[in-house]
Design a protein around this motif. Sequence first.
Motif, PDB file in Angstrom:
ATOM      1  N   MET A 295      24.192  60.922  10.639  1.00  0.00           N
ATOM      2  CA  MET A 295      23.515  60.767  11.935  1.00  0.00           C
ATOM      3  C   MET A 295      22.080  61.287  11.858  1.00  0.00           C
ATOM      4  SD  MET A 295      26.364  62.108  14.612  1.00  0.00           S
ATOM      5  CE  MET A 295      27.991  61.411  14.701  1.00  0.00           C
ATOM      6  N   ARG A 296      21.945  62.479  11.275  1.00  0.00           N
ATOM      7  CA  ARG A 296      20.623  63.097  11.163  1.00  0.00           C
ATOM      8  C   ARG A 296      19.700  62.261  10.285  1.00  0.00           C
ATOM      9  NH1 ARG A 296      19.112  66.342   7.292  1.00  0.00           N
ATOM     10  NH2 ARG A 296      21.209  66.939   6.703  1.00  0.00           N
ATOM     11  N   LYS A 297      20.193  61.854   9.124  1.00  0.00           N
ATOM     12  CA  LYS A 297      19.366  61.081   8.193  1.00  0.00           C
ATOM     13  C   LYS A 297      19.025  59.702   8.755  1.00  0.00           C
ATOM     14  CE  LYS A 297      18.782  63.812   4.652  1.00  0.00           C
ATOM     15  NZ  LYS A 297      17.451  64.258   4.258  1.00  0.00           N
ATOM     16  N   LEU A 298      19.943  59.097   9.504  1.00  0.00           N
ATOM     17  CA  LEU A 298      19.655  57.808  10.138  1.00  0.00           C
ATOM     18  C   LEU A 298      18.513  57.982  11.134  1.00  0.00           C
ATOM     19  CD1 LEU A 298      20.210  54.816  10.711  1.00  0.00           C
ATOM     20  CD2 LEU A 298      21.961  55.559  12.367  1.00  0.00           C
ATOM     21  N   GLY A 299      18.579  59.023  11.939  1.00  0.00           N
ATOM     22  CA  GLY A 299      17.508  59.294  12.888  1.00  0.00           C
ATOM     23  C   GLY A 299      16.170  59.491  12.196  1.00  0.00           C
ATOM     24  N   GLU A 300      16.156  60.275  11.125  1.00  0.00           N
ATOM     25  CA  GLU A 300      14.919  60.507  10.378  1.00  0.00           C
ATOM     26  C   GLU A 300      14.373  59.201   9.807  1.00  0.00           C
ATOM     27  OE1 GLU A 300      15.868  63.409   7.379  1.00  0.00           O
ATOM     28  OE2 GLU A 300      16.224  64.992   8.849  1.00  0.00           O
ATOM     29  N   LEU A 301      15.267  58.386   9.250  1.00  0.00           N
ATOM     30  CA  LEU A 301      14.850  57.118   8.656  1.00  0.00           C
ATOM     31  C   LEU A 301      14.266  56.191   9.715  1.00  0.00           C
ATOM     32  CD1 LEU A 301      14.689  55.135   6.272  1.00  0.00           C
ATOM     33  CD2 LEU A 301      17.041  54.475   6.787  1.00  0.00           C
ATOM     34  N   LEU A 302      14.909  56.098  10.867  1.00  0.00           N
ATOM     35  CA  LEU A 302      14.417  55.220  11.927  1.00  0.00           C
ATOM     36  C   LEU A 302      13.056  55.689  12.442  1.00  0.00           C
ATOM     37  CD1 LEU A 302      17.737  54.520  13.852  1.00  0.00           C
ATOM     38  CD2 LEU A 302      16.510  52.993  12.290  1.00  0.00           C
ATOM     39  N   ILE A 303      12.861  56.996  12.554  1.00  0.00           N
ATOM     40  CA  ILE A 303      11.557  57.521  12.961  1.00  0.00           C
ATOM     41  C   ILE A 303      10.504  57.162  11.917  1.00  0.00           C
ATOM     42  CG2 ILE A 303      10.235  59.662  13.274  1.00  0.00           C
ATOM     43  CD1 ILE A 303      12.827  60.802  14.627  1.00  0.00           C
ATOM     44  N   ASP A 304      10.829  57.366  10.636  1.00  0.00           N
ATOM     45  CA  ASP A 304       9.886  57.034   9.565  1.00  0.00           C
ATOM     46  C   ASP A 304       9.534  55.552   9.571  1.00  0.00           C
ATOM     47  OD1 ASP A 304       9.929  59.668   8.771  1.00  0.00           O
ATOM     48  OD2 ASP A 304      11.190  59.319   6.994  1.00  0.00           O
ATOM     49  N   LYS A 305      10.534  54.695   9.755  1.00  0.00           N
ATOM     50  CA  LYS A 305      10.294  53.250   9.781  1.00  0.00           C
ATOM     51  C   LYS A 305       9.412  52.875  10.965  1.00  0.00           C
ATOM     52  CE  LYS A 305      13.563  50.303   8.377  1.00  0.00           C
ATOM     53  NZ  LYS A 305      14.896  49.629   8.298  1.00  0.00           N
ATOM     54  N   LYS A 306       9.637  53.499  12.113  1.00  0.00           N
ATOM     55  CA  LYS A 306       8.839  53.209  13.313  1.00  0.00           C
ATOM     56  C   LYS A 306       7.392  53.648  13.092  1.00  0.00           C
ATOM     57  CE  LYS A 306       8.741  53.636  18.267  1.00  0.00           C
ATOM     58  NZ  LYS A 306       8.228  54.579  19.147  1.00  0.00           N
ATOM     59  N   GLN A 307       7.209  54.842  12.547  1.00  0.00           N
ATOM     60  CA  GLN A 307       5.844  55.342  12.297  1.00  0.00           C
ATOM     61  C   GLN A 307       5.116  54.475  11.290  1.00  0.00           C
ATOM     62  OE1 GLN A 307       6.640  59.437  11.248  1.00  0.00           O
ATOM     63  NE2 GLN A 307       6.521  60.118  13.369  1.00  0.00           N
ATOM     64  N   THR A 308       5.831  53.997  10.267  1.00  0.00           N
ATOM     65  CA  THR A 308       5.231  53.117   9.273  1.00  0.00           C
ATOM     66  C   THR A 308       4.811  51.799   9.926  1.00  0.00           C
ATOM     67  OG1 THR A 308       6.539  54.104   7.512  1.00  0.00           O
ATOM     68  CG2 THR A 308       5.613  51.934   7.078  1.00  0.00           C
ATOM     69  N   ALA A 309       5.676  51.248  10.768  1.00  0.00           N
ATOM     70  CA  ALA A 309       5.381  49.983  11.435  1.00  0.00           C
ATOM     71  C   ALA A 309       4.191  50.144  12.388  1.00  0.00           C
ATOM     72  CB  ALA A 309       6.601  49.496  12.209  1.00  0.00           C
ATOM     73  N   GLU A 310       4.113  51.266  13.066  1.00  0.00           N
ATOM     74  CA  GLU A 310       3.003  51.500  13.990  1.00  0.00           C
ATOM     75  C   GLU A 310       1.682  51.704  13.251  1.00  0.00           C
ATOM     76  OE1 GLU A 310       4.323  54.827  16.314  1.00  0.00           O
ATOM     77  OE2 GLU A 310       5.585  53.588  17.592  1.00  0.00           O
ATOM     78  N   GLY A 311       1.780  52.223  12.032  1.00  0.00           N
ATOM     79  CA  GLY A 311       0.584  52.484  11.241  1.00  0.00           C
ATOM     80  C   GLY A 311       0.013  51.245  10.555  1.00  0.00           C
ATOM     81  N   GLU A 312       0.761  50.156  10.567  1.00  0.00           N
ATOM     82  CA  GLU A 312       0.319  48.934   9.881  1.00  0.00           C
ATOM     83  C   GLU A 312      -0.586  48.104  10.745  1.00  0.00           C
ATOM     84  OE1 GLU A 312       3.860  46.947   8.532  1.00  0.00           O
ATOM     85  OE2 GLU A 312       4.223  48.449   7.019  1.00  0.00           O
TER      86      GLU A 312
END
Length: 107
Positions: A90-107
């Motif tokens: 659960m924790r790692k999924l949350g971290e991954l989704l946050i990272d993916k969102k930040q990466t997408a926003e940064g593009e």
Amino acid sequence: AWLNHAIGKGQGQAEGLVAAAKALLTPEQLGTDVKRAEQYFLEAVHLGSSEAAYELAKYYRSGTNGFTQDLNKAEEYFRFGAERNYTDAMRKLGELLIDKKQTAEGE
């Protein structure tokens, strides 16, 4: 012989597969065999193992121990564990989704 004994049968089979997969990724244990380890993790996931899904997802996320980084697979397997109340997943999924969102926003 050692691996076959570790894998076992029945209810403990998934746990045995996870143990065997981890051993295959520890060179001082058996030497590294990534493909076979991945196969064992996948078999254990098929048997319902949240731990196997979590371990596999960690390797897909990091791209370590000979695994190719694949964030989509990492998300899939973290989600599998999370849906079965595996807290670390659960924790790692949350971290991954946050990272993916930040990466997408940064593009």
